[in-house]
Motif scaffolding. Structure first.
Motif, mmCIF file in Angstrom:
data_model
loop_
_atom_site.group_PDB
_atom_site.id
_atom_site.type_symbol
_atom_site.label_atom_id
_atom_site.label_comp_id
_atom_site.label_asym_id
_atom_site.label_seq_id
_atom_site.Cartn_x
_atom_site.Cartn_y
_atom_site.Cartn_z
ATOM 1 N N VAL A 15 0.832 -1.201 0.000
ATOM 2 C CA VAL A 15 0.000 0.000 0.000
ATOM 3 C C VAL A 15 0.868 1.254 0.000
ATOM 4 C CG1 VAL A 15 -1.713 1.306 1.307
ATOM 5 C CG2 VAL A 15 -1.915 -1.184 1.128
ATOM 6 N N VAL A 16 1.893 1.253 0.843
ATOM 7 C CA VAL A 16 2.794 2.416 0.931
ATOM 8 C C VAL A 16 3.487 2.649 -0.402
ATOM 9 C CG1 VAL A 16 4.902 3.286 2.013
ATOM 10 C CG2 VAL A 16 3.142 2.192 3.415
ATOM 11 N N GLY A 61 -7.026 9.739 8.586
ATOM 12 C CA GLY A 61 -7.347 11.056 8.042
ATOM 13 C C GLY A 61 -6.590 12.184 8.723
ATOM 14 N N ASP A 62 -5.740 11.852 9.711
ATOM 15 C CA ASP A 62 -4.948 12.865 10.416
ATOM 16 C C ASP A 62 -3.676 13.131 9.620
ATOM 17 O OD1 ASP A 62 -3.398 14.454 12.038
ATOM 18 O OD2 ASP A 62 -3.583 13.197 13.825
ATOM 19 N N GLU A 63 -3.716 14.151 8.751
ATOM 20 C CA GLU A 63 -2.583 14.475 7.899
ATOM 21 C C GLU A 63 -1.897 15.765 8.351
ATOM 22 O OE1 GLU A 63 -4.097 14.386 3.919
ATOM 23 O OE2 GLU A 63 -4.157 12.184 3.887
ATOM 24 N N ASN A 64 -1.847 15.959 9.649
ATOM 25 C CA ASN A 64 -1.133 17.097 10.222
ATOM 26 C C ASN A 64 0.297 17.104 9.677
ATOM 27 O OD1 ASN A 64 0.353 18.836 11.937
ATOM 28 N ND2 ASN A 64 -1.021 18.427 13.653
ATOM 29 N N PRO A 65 0.763 18.214 9.081
ATOM 30 C CA PRO A 65 2.115 18.249 8.503
ATOM 31 C C PRO A 65 3.217 18.018 9.529
ATOM 32 C CG PRO A 65 1.161 20.446 8.587
ATOM 33 C CD PRO A 65 0.045 19.487 8.875
ATOM 34 N N VAL A 87 3.811 5.741 9.950
ATOM 35 C CA VAL A 87 3.205 7.058 10.156
ATOM 36 C C VAL A 87 2.327 7.444 8.975
ATOM 37 C CG1 VAL A 87 3.714 9.518 10.407
ATOM 38 C CG2 VAL A 87 5.033 7.838 11.714
ATOM 39 N N ARG A 88 2.814 7.218 7.764
ATOM 40 C CA ARG A 88 2.031 7.596 6.579
ATOM 41 C C ARG A 88 0.798 6.701 6.415
ATOM 42 N NH1 ARG A 88 4.441 11.547 3.919
ATOM 43 N NH2 ARG A 88 6.665 11.881 4.286
ATOM 44 N N ALA A 89 0.941 5.421 6.732
ATOM 45 C CA ALA A 89 -0.214 4.521 6.657
ATOM 46 C C ALA A 89 -1.277 4.920 7.672
ATOM 47 C CB ALA A 89 0.232 3.075 6.886
ATOM 48 N N PHE A 90 -0.843 5.308 8.879
ATOM 49 C CA PHE A 90 -1.798 5.725 9.893
ATOM 50 C C PHE A 90 -2.489 7.026 9.476
ATOM 51 C CE2 PHE A 90 -3.040 8.029 13.722
ATOM 52 C CZ PHE A 90 -3.787 7.064 14.385
ATOM 53 N N ALA A 91 -1.729 7.936 8.864
ATOM 54 C CA ALA A 91 -2.321 9.197 8.408
ATOM 55 C C ALA A 91 -3.426 8.943 7.394
ATOM 56 C CB ALA A 91 -1.238 10.098 7.816
ATOM 57 N N ARG A 92 -3.175 8.005 6.469
ATOM 58 C CA ARG A 92 -4.202 7.689 5.475
ATOM 59 C C ARG A 92 -5.401 7.012 6.110
ATOM 60 N NH1 ARG A 92 0.288 6.491 2.293
ATOM 61 N NH2 ARG A 92 0.219 4.311 2.897
ATOM 62 N N ALA A 93 -5.138 6.095 7.019
ATOM 63 C CA ALA A 93 -6.233 5.341 7.631
ATOM 64 C C ALA A 93 -7.098 6.222 8.528
ATOM 65 C CB ALA A 93 -5.675 4.163 8.422
#
Length: 297
Positions: A75-76, A190-194, A182-188
Motif C-alpha cells: 500500500v505504501v 485522516g490525520d494528515e497534520n504536517p 506514520v504515513r499509513a496511519f495518516a491515510r487510515a
C-alpha cells in the motif's frame, strides 16, 4: 534406594513440555493460493482479523506466508492490489513444526526464527497453527522476550503466578514507528497534520523534526494488551502524553496488571518509553479477559 518406577512416579516426572503441539494448536488456518490478488489478501486479513495468511499449493502444503506488514508495504509503495499476487509478496521458506513435537520445540522455533506463529504439519499436511498466545497457557515461565514479529515488533509476557492472567503479570510490546507506519496511519485515520508528514514544516516547530501521531504511539499499548492470555476486550484507557516520539524511534509499551476488578475485568498501568528509555505515555487501562476456548481446542 531409588523409588520404584511405578505409574505414579512416571506421572510425577511429566512436565508441561510433554504436551504435544497438536493439543494446543489452532485448527482454523487462513490460507490463499499463490495466484490470489493482494486485494484478496487485504480483505481476508481484515475479515478474519489475523496478522498473517499462509500461501499453500494445490496439495495444501504451505509454500509461503504473507503478513499484514507485507500488505502494508504494498500500500505504501502504491502497488496495484489487483495485479499483485500472493506469490509476489510472500516470505519463504515457511518455518513449520510437527504436530507430535513438544510445545517447547514450537517455542524454540518462534524464538530462533523471530516469528510469532508457526504452521503445524502432520505427515506433510497442514493441520493447524500455533502461536505465542497458545503457548502462553502452558509455558508461563518460558521467556519469549527475544521473539521478534514479522511486523518488526518484539513482545514478552511475564506470568508471575499460575497460568492465566493475574495481578503482577506484565505484558510488553516494542516496535519501531517508521515512516511507513506514520504515513499509513495518516491515510487510515485522516490525520494528515504536517507535523507528522512534512519534514520541512516540522523543522520550524518546537520539536524540530517530524513526530509520530500520539494515537499511533498509543497503539503499542493495545498491541501489548493483546498478548494477555485469553480473549482481551479493551474497555477503557486513560492516557497522558508526556513527550513526543520522533519518526523512526522504537517505542516500548509496558502493561502491568495491578488490580482484579471481578467479573473477569482487570486494571493495568500502561506506560510507553522511547529509544532513550524516557517515558512518553502514561495511563491506565481496564480490560475484560475471557478464556479463549478456540485456542485451547
Amino acid at each position: 534406594m531409588p523409588p520404584a518406577d511405578d505409574d505414579r512416579t512416571r506421572e510425577e516426572r511429566l512436565t508441561t513440555f510433554d504436551v504435544a503441539v497438536r493439543e494446543v494448536m489452532r485448527r482454523n488456518v487462513e490460507t490463499v493460493t499463490p495466484d490470489a490478488s493482494a486485494r484478496t489478501l487485504v480483505r481476508q486479513l481484515h475479515e478474519a482479523d489475523v496478522g498473517s495468511v499462509l500461501v499453500v499449493d494445490r496439495t495444501g502444503a504451505p509454500v509461503g506466508i504473507v503478513t499484514d506488514s507485507d500488505v502494508l508495504a504494498l500500500v505504501v509503495a502504491d502497488s496495484p492490489l489487483d495485479e499483485t499476487t500472493a506469490a509476489d509478496c510472500l516470505s519463504a521458506p515457511v518455518v513449520t513444526v510437527d504436530a507430535e513435537a513438544g510445545i517447547e520445540t514450537a517455542a524454540e522455533a518462534l524464538r530462533e526464527h523471530g516469528i510469532d506463529q508457526v504452521p503445524v504439519l502432520d505427515d506433510g499436511a497442514l493441520v493447524g497453527v500455533v502461536s505465542v498466545r497458545e503457548l502462553s497457557y502452558y509455558l508461563p515461565g518460558l521467556s519469549l522476550s527475544d521473539v521478534t514479529t514479522r511486523s518488526g515488533g518484539e513482545y514478552a509476557y511475564e506470568d508471575r503466578a499460575a497460568p492465566g492472567i493475574d495481578v503482577g503479570d506484565v505484558a510488553r510490546f516494542s516496535k519501531r514507528l517508521d515512516d511507513g507506519d506514520v504515513r499509513a496511519f495518516a491515510r487510515a485515520s485522516g490525520d494528515e497534520n504536517p507535523l507528522h508528514l512534512d519534514a520541512e514544516y516540522a523543522e520550524t516547530t518546537r520539536f524540530g523534526h517530524r513526530i509520530a501521531h500520539g494515537v499511533l504511539t498509543l497503539g503499542v499499548v493495545s498491541a501489548a494488551l493483546a498478548r494477555l492470555p485469553g480473549l482481551v476486550i479493551y474497555l477503557s484507557q486513560s492516557v497522558r502524553f508526556v513527550g513526543p516520539v520522533a519518526v523512526g524511534d522504537r517505542v516500548t509499551a509496558v502493561c502491568e496488571v495491578v488490580d482484579a476488578l471481578g467479573g473477569s475485568r482487570f486494571r493495568l498501568y500502561t506506560t510507553v518509553y522511547d529509544d532513550d528509555g524516557e517515558q512518553v505515555i502514561e495511563g491506565e487501562a481496564v480490560v475484560l479477559v475471557e478464556p479463549d476456548e478456540e485456542a485451547r481446542a
